[in-house]
Scaffold this motif. Structure first.
Motif: not given
Length: 116
Positions: A8-9, A14-15, A17-21, A38-39
């Motif tokens: 879950l973590a 990943l979600v 990081l995807f939203i940030t990108v 991102l960091t």
């Protein structure tokens, strides 16, 4: 059950990081803030993939309950980020005040020229 929490973590990271990108790609997030997020996402992912790393770091820092290190890091990150945003808002407020004063002076000059 423990494995499910780690999965879950990792999924959350990943979600995140995807939203940030995606926000960077759509130009809704400036690069200077994107680097911070991102960091944060990278470190969250590292601790999710390698939970023993968190235990080792907390032992080195003499913190006996490893998850409390995450809370400490999160709290410090939040405080630094809030301070940064407060500084940015203060600068913008000063610029806005200056701009409003300049516009008022220009309107007064235009009003005087029109009345002549």
């Amino acid at each position: 059950m423990i494995m499910n929490i780690y999965l879950l973590a990792i999924t959350f990271c990943l979600v995140f990081l995807f939203i940030t990108v995606e926000l960077i790609r759509r130009q809704k997030l400036q690069e200077q803030y994107a680097i911070l997020w991102l960091t944060l996402g990278f470190f969250m992912g590292m601790f999710s993939l390698f939970p023993s790393m968190l235990n080792q770091i907390s032992r080195l820092m003499r913190i006996y309950y490893a998850p409390s290190l995450l809370f400490l890091v999160g709290l410090l990150f939040s405080l630094v980020f809030i301070m940064h945003l407060t500084i940015v808002i203060s600068k913008l407020h000063r610029k806005l005040t200056r701009l409003v004063q300049e516009v008022a002076l220009l309107q007064e000059r235009v009003g005087k020229k029109e009345s002549e």
